[in-house]
Design an enzyme around this catalytic site. Structure first.
Site, PDB file in Angstrom:
ATOM      1  N   GLY A 176      39.980  46.985  43.436  1.00  0.00           N
ATOM      2  CA  GLY A 176      39.950  45.585  43.024  1.00  0.00           C
ATOM      3  C   GLY A 176      41.241  44.815  43.216  1.00  0.00           C
ATOM      4  CG  ASP A 177      45.543  43.622  42.429  1.00  0.00           C
ATOM      5  OD1 ASP A 177      45.626  42.871  43.427  1.00  0.00           O
ATOM      6  OD2 ASP A 177      46.433  43.704  41.568  1.00  0.00           O
TER       7      ASP A 177
END
Length: 266
Positions: A176-177
């Site tokens: 996600g990041d």
């Protein structure tokens, strides 16, 4: 109760010293050196318990992450890993770690709870239709923070998403990041840190990895075969972190947003 007292209570060992480490927008990070010689990473902040749950989900997927040693409101203790300069072997290990993570699937897109990058809310409401999830929970929340012309282009893109994104890609477990700063290299290994997990198209993580420069070729060698449609989807998925940066760090990122909109065809 002081942070030192919390650590000592959790581990049953006195803290010899606390050494600040580099952290992010979500938490304060330190290394606790214990009197018995152990070292642990200490993270404090309002959302660290959610981070611990994400790390545990990633560990259950057999992805390499620091072990969660303890959690309580506002505090988590993590395995300390000795950081070393990256090498071709550890770059390949990073690609393999992402592939391993993406091998675990959810039942829908999203995550059971919301998250945040500092003041930027991350809406994770679960949905069974991927273009709808990406429009409603990743792009549309920024319509009020960009100039009117940019907002109109963003709205146009959201309308077109059903034609540009697959309706039901494999709902992979995403970091996600993921950028090179959220990989910790230790010897020939690579560990995934500071996640913002949810389930979605695995191309999302690969697009993020390429947002601020192309990663070493060994990363993709370690990952293996790439999903079809990577090039076409990449600017659409890169828009979200670009919008997050615009919200967090100001107008200097507006040019990146508009260039990505152009590459997305709007």
């Amino acid at each position: 109760m002081s942070r030192t007292a919390q650590i000592e209570g959790a581990l049953g060992q006195r803290v010899a010293r606390l050494v600040p480490l580099h952290g992010g927008d979500l938490s304060d990070v330190a290394r606790a050196d214990l009197e018995d010689g152990r070292e642990v990473v200490v993270k404090t902040g309002p959302m660290v318990e959610m981070e611990a749950r994400m790390l545990q989900a990633m560990r259950a997927a057999n992805a390499p992450v620091p072990e969660v040693l303890h959690t309580e409101p506002g505090l988590i203790l993590l395995q300390h890993l000795t950081e070393t300069p990256p090498s071709p072997e550890s770059y390949r290990a990073l690609g393999a770690a992402l592939a391993q993570l993406h091998g675990t699937e959810g039942n829908s897109y999203g995550w059971p709870e919301p998250y945040a990058f500092g003041p930027v809310e991350i809406r994770n409401t679960q949905d069974g239709h991927w273009p709808t999830f990406w429009a409603e929970h990743r792009l549309q929340p920024f319509l009020d923070v960009v100039p009117k012309e940019t907002a109109e282009r963003l709205e146009t893109l959201c309308i077109r998403l059903p034609d540009l994104l697959p309706a039901q890609p494999r709902p992979a477990l995403l970091h996600g990041d993921i950028w090179m700063g959220n990989a910790l290299f230790s010897g020939a290994a690579a560990y995934l840190i500071d996640p913002s997990c949810y389930h979605g198209d695995p191309v999302v993580d690969l697009a993020m990895l390429n947002l601020f420069g192309q990663p070493p070729t060994e990363v993709m060698e370690g990952y293996g075969s790439l999903a079809a449609g990577l090039e076409a989807r990449q600017p659409i998925y890169q828009l979200w972190p670009a919008l997050v940066h615009l919200r967090l760090f100001g107008a200097g990122y507006h040019g990146l947003v508009t260039r990505l909109l152009g590459r997305a065809g709007v």
